[in-house]
Design an enzyme around this catalytic site. Structure first.
Site, PDB file in Angstrom:
ATOM      1  N   ARG A  89      -2.386  -6.132  -8.064  1.00 21.92           N
ATOM      2  CA  ARG A  89      -1.344  -7.145  -7.796  1.00 21.92           C
ATOM      3  C   ARG A  89      -1.424  -8.236  -8.850  1.00 21.92           C
ATOM      4  O   ARG A  89      -1.423  -7.953 -10.032  1.00 21.92           O
ATOM      5  CB  ARG A  89      -1.531  -7.716  -6.392  1.00 21.92           C
ATOM      6  CG  ARG A  89      -1.136  -6.766  -5.296  1.00 21.92           C
ATOM      7  CD  ARG A  89      -1.685  -7.187  -3.976  1.00 21.92           C
ATOM      8  NE  ARG A  89      -3.138  -7.068  -3.999  1.00 21.92           N
ATOM      9  CZ  ARG A  89      -3.916  -7.218  -2.937  1.00 21.92           C
ATOM     10  NH1 ARG A  89      -3.400  -7.560  -1.792  1.00 21.92           N
ATOM     11  NH2 ARG A  89      -5.214  -7.051  -3.034  1.00 21.92           N
ATOM     12  N   HIS A 111       0.836  -1.204   0.000  1.00 25.56           N
ATOM     13  CA  HIS A 111       0.000   0.000   0.000  1.00 25.56           C
ATOM     14  C   HIS A 111       0.876   1.260   0.000  1.00 25.56           C
ATOM     15  O   HIS A 111       0.639   2.195  -0.750  1.00 25.56           O
ATOM     16  CB  HIS A 111      -0.863   0.064   1.265  1.00 25.56           C
ATOM     17  CG  HIS A 111      -1.919  -0.986   1.389  1.00 25.56           C
ATOM     18  ND1 HIS A 111      -2.057  -1.770   2.503  1.00 25.56           N
ATOM     19  CD2 HIS A 111      -2.900  -1.379   0.543  1.00 25.56           C
ATOM     20  CE1 HIS A 111      -3.084  -2.587   2.355  1.00 25.56           C
ATOM     21  NE2 HIS A 111      -3.612  -2.387   1.171  1.00 25.56           N
ATOM     22  N   LYS A 171     -16.815  -6.502   7.098  1.00 28.31           N
ATOM     23  CA  LYS A 171     -15.615  -7.269   7.452  1.00 28.31           C
ATOM     24  C   LYS A 171     -15.422  -7.198   8.958  1.00 28.31           C
ATOM     25  O   LYS A 171     -15.962  -6.342   9.631  1.00 28.31           O
ATOM     26  CB  LYS A 171     -14.410  -6.677   6.743  1.00 28.31           C
ATOM     27  CG  LYS A 171     -14.418  -6.956   5.248  1.00 28.31           C
ATOM     28  CD  LYS A 171     -13.124  -6.482   4.619  1.00 28.31           C
ATOM     29  CE  LYS A 171     -13.177  -6.592   3.105  1.00 28.31           C
ATOM     30  NZ  LYS A 171     -12.052  -5.912   2.471  1.00 28.31           N
ATOM     31  N   SER A 219      -2.921  -7.448   3.366  1.00 25.38           N
ATOM     32  CA  SER A 219      -3.109  -7.278   4.810  1.00 25.38           C
ATOM     33  C   SER A 219      -3.487  -8.618   5.436  1.00 25.38           C
ATOM     34  O   SER A 219      -3.039  -8.948   6.529  1.00 25.38           O
ATOM     35  CB  SER A 219      -4.225  -6.264   5.087  1.00 25.38           C
ATOM     36  OG  SER A 219      -3.915  -5.030   4.497  1.00 25.38           O
TER      37      SER A 219
HETATM   38  P1  ADP Z   1      -9.898  -3.382  -0.123  1.00 26.90           P
HETATM   39  O1  ADP Z   1     -10.529  -3.995   1.075  1.00 26.90           O
HETATM   40  O2  ADP Z   1     -10.616  -2.216  -0.702  1.00 26.90           O
HETATM   41  O3  ADP Z   1      -9.419  -4.359  -1.168  1.00 26.90           O
HETATM   42  P2  ADP Z   1      -7.170  -3.119   0.718  1.00 26.90           P
HETATM   43  O4  ADP Z   1      -6.766  -2.374   1.934  1.00 26.90           O
HETATM   44  O5  ADP Z   1      -6.996  -4.585   0.738  1.00 26.90           O
HETATM   45  O6  ADP Z   1      -8.632  -2.667   0.481  1.00 26.90           O
HETATM   46  O7  ADP Z   1      -6.432  -2.523  -0.543  1.00 26.90           O
HETATM   47  C1  ADP Z   1      -6.616  -1.201  -0.971  1.00 26.90           C
HETATM   48  C2  ADP Z   1      -6.061  -1.048  -2.360  1.00 26.90           C
HETATM   49  O8  ADP Z   1      -4.657  -1.320  -2.342  1.00 26.90           O
HETATM   50  C3  ADP Z   1      -6.640  -1.994  -3.395  1.00 26.90           C
HETATM   51  O9  ADP Z   1      -6.703  -1.312  -4.624  1.00 26.90           O
HETATM   52  C4  ADP Z   1      -5.641  -3.110  -3.457  1.00 26.90           C
HETATM   53  O10 ADP Z   1      -5.652  -3.749  -4.704  1.00 26.90           O
HETATM   54  C5  ADP Z   1      -4.353  -2.348  -3.252  1.00 26.90           C
HETATM   55  N1  ADP Z   1      -3.290  -3.193  -2.705  1.00 26.90           N
HETATM   56  C6  ADP Z   1      -3.356  -4.020  -1.649  1.00 26.90           C
HETATM   57  N2  ADP Z   1      -2.181  -4.654  -1.444  1.00 26.90           N
HETATM   58  C7  ADP Z   1      -1.331  -4.206  -2.401  1.00 26.90           C
HETATM   59  C8  ADP Z   1       0.020  -4.495  -2.769  1.00 26.90           C
HETATM   60  N3  ADP Z   1       0.743  -5.399  -2.102  1.00 26.90           N
HETATM   61  N4  ADP Z   1       0.551  -3.851  -3.835  1.00 26.90           N
HETATM   62  C9  ADP Z   1      -0.195  -2.956  -4.515  1.00 26.90           C
HETATM   63  N5  ADP Z   1      -1.470  -2.656  -4.246  1.00 26.90           N
HETATM   64  C10 ADP Z   1      -2.039  -3.260  -3.208  1.00 26.90           C
END
Ligand code: ADP
Length: 159
Positions: A90, A17, A41, A128
């Site tokens: 990803r 992130h 969630k 996460s």
């Molecule tokens: P959500 O619950 O909306 O998927 P996340 O917190 O999991 O929220 O992710 C927020 C954004 O960050 C999403 O667009 C997700 O694809 C992106 N993201 C999550 N992990 C990574 C990573 N390792 N590299 C790049 N982008 C990521």
């Protein structure tokens, strides 16, 4: 002024992130990292904890702001005077969901553009969820999350 919103659960923020935030901050005048209040969630960290952690690890980025929001993302985007939503991509598994997400955004308001940024290769398989799984088992998560998050996870899981 070009303002982008980077929305997500961020439960907790990972280096994947953070990489997107850093790169987004180079492209836009202002990036608002927006933590979603999501009752569906079952989060490990409260919205306040997640917000505080993101503030801590983005403190040195002058044009990055951290906020939280409830309700429709398009409404929030307007409220913030933003024109763009940033999402990270990803592995291929993200694609289908993100396509749905972006299509829905466009249907709700065609003026808001969704911009995808490809993950840094080293974070392709980082989420996460996987970080929490490893941390809950006492596994080493060094290099995957910022140090403040590492400590916060240690606090939650009591090690
Ligand atoms: P959500 O619950 O909306 O998927 P996340 O917190 O999991 O929220 O992710 C927020 C954004 O960050 C999403 O667009 C997700 O694809 C992106 N993201 C999550 N992990 C990574 C990573 N390792 N590299 C790049 N982008 C990521």
């Amino acid at each position: 002024m070009r303002v982008a919103v980077y929305p997500g659960s961020f439960d907790p923020i990972t280096n994947g992130h953070l990489d997107i935030v850093q790169r987004g901050a180079r492209v836009f005048d202002r990036v608002v990292v927006a933590v979603l209040h999501n009752s569906q969630k079952n989060p490990l960290f409260s919205v306040e904890e997640r917000t505080r952690l993101i503030q801590e690890v983005t403190g040195d980025m002058k044009n990055v702001e951290v906020d939280s929001f409830d309700g429709l993302l398009v409404d929030y985007v307007h409220q913030r005077g933003a024109q763009v939503v940033i999402r990270g991509l990803r592995a291929v598994t993200d694609f289908e969901y993100e396509l749905q997400f972006a299509s829905m955004m466009r249907k709700l308001d065609s003026r808001v553009e969704t911009l995808f940024m490809m993950t840094n290769n080293q974070y392709s398989f980082l989420s996460s969820g996987i970080v929490k799984e490893v941390a809950s088992g006492g596994g080493d998560i060094k290099g995957l999350v910022p140090e403040a998050v590492e400590q916060a996870l240690a606090g939650k899981y009591g090690y």
